[in-house]
Design an enzyme around this catalytic site. Sequence first.
Site, mmCIF file in Angstrom:
data_model
loop_
_atom_site.group_PDB
_atom_site.id
_atom_site.type_symbol
_atom_site.label_atom_id
_atom_site.label_comp_id
_atom_site.label_asym_id
_atom_site.label_seq_id
_atom_site.Cartn_x
_atom_site.Cartn_y
_atom_site.Cartn_z
ATOM 1 N N ALA A 35 0.068 11.194 -1.238
ATOM 2 C CA ALA A 35 -0.927 10.175 -0.897
ATOM 3 C C ALA A 35 -2.284 10.539 -1.504
ATOM 4 C CB ALA A 35 -1.057 10.058 0.616
ATOM 5 N N ASP A 36 -3.039 9.524 -1.935
ATOM 6 C CA ASP A 36 -4.421 9.777 -2.348
ATOM 7 C C ASP A 36 -5.328 9.458 -1.161
ATOM 8 O OD1 ASP A 36 -4.871 7.008 -2.276
ATOM 9 O OD2 ASP A 36 -4.527 6.769 -4.419
ATOM 10 N N SER A 37 -6.634 9.638 -1.349
ATOM 11 C CA SER A 37 -7.547 9.506 -0.207
ATOM 12 C C SER A 37 -7.547 8.093 0.382
ATOM 13 C CB SER A 37 -8.969 9.906 -0.622
ATOM 14 O OG SER A 37 -9.422 9.073 -1.672
ATOM 15 N N GLU A 39 -5.009 5.969 0.289
ATOM 16 C CA GLU A 39 -3.727 5.779 0.987
ATOM 17 C C GLU A 39 -3.755 6.464 2.355
ATOM 18 O OE1 GLU A 39 -0.563 5.226 -2.685
ATOM 19 O OE2 GLU A 39 -1.259 7.229 -2.208
#
Lengths: 81, 240
Positions: A35-37, A39
């Site tokens: 996950a990115d920030s 997400e």
Amino acid sequence: MADIVEKVRQVISEKLQIDAAQVTMEAAIVEDLGADSLEQADILFSLEDEFGITADDTDEAEGLKTVADIVSYLEKKVAAE
Amino acid sequence: MSRRVVITGMGAVTPLGLSVQESWESLLAGKSGAGTITQFDPSSFTVQIACELPGFKVEEFIDKRDARKMDPCTHYGMAASQMAWKDAGFEDGGYDADRAGVLIGSGVGGIQTFEAQHTVLMEKGPRRVSPFFIPMMIADMPSGAVSIELGLKGPNFATVSACASGAHAIGVAFQMVRRGDADVMVAGGAEAAICPIAVGGFANMKAISSRWRRSSASGPPPTRSTSPRRPREARAPRGR
């Protein structure tokens, strides 16, 4: 408890488009599930919606790393409501 | 000394076809890309036609997880850019990534996302507005997404100049290559404004045909009014 776990796994797998089987309790949202920030934020907001809680930006919600962290955080929040 | 600029690849997804070839052939055959709107229920609108992209499948171009975080205008820009990139023969390199950029124009950017998230704001409040709202909606996101996808690190922005946005982007990209800002530019336009608020706005400003009822799927395309627009009278400049 089981309900919360299932719901969390469901939301994460839907948001990250991965198989729910990959979303184990030990899995780290960023390192293991990719996950990115944004997400991460998206997942948290969906869970807020799901459980009718509001995570405070200044509290420990920012530090949640694994699925288990999220589950125990939600349990606490739901109990406090 | 200015440099010579050449176009080495093309790509397109249009209401006339899902490739340059198909779009061009449909154009030459006089086909219309207009049809009854299917993307939302247009029954309460004075104009109920638009040029959609029938048959477009985003999953053929973009990973499902990424596609969810993009507005349809970015989907279309990504698809056409991938085709152009392949057509230009850059798939296996042959360019300096720091000298290759993207310039894709869009008149309104992610207006479908804007509309949907505004509804969320009104119905559920500010806490429910998606963290992806801004990066999905801003008009330079087709350019941004293409640069991420292709790994291009050169100039990256968007032109916004109404219906000329795409052509404008190609013109500006041409100038950039000519004066040496970049060696390669992926340039073009992307738009996805077939949603209630945009169709309502365009219809009410009389910018799209309301004579659609006279056309049919097999009939001639809707035409503009034949009465020429009267030019505005020139106003005398105000004295100072």
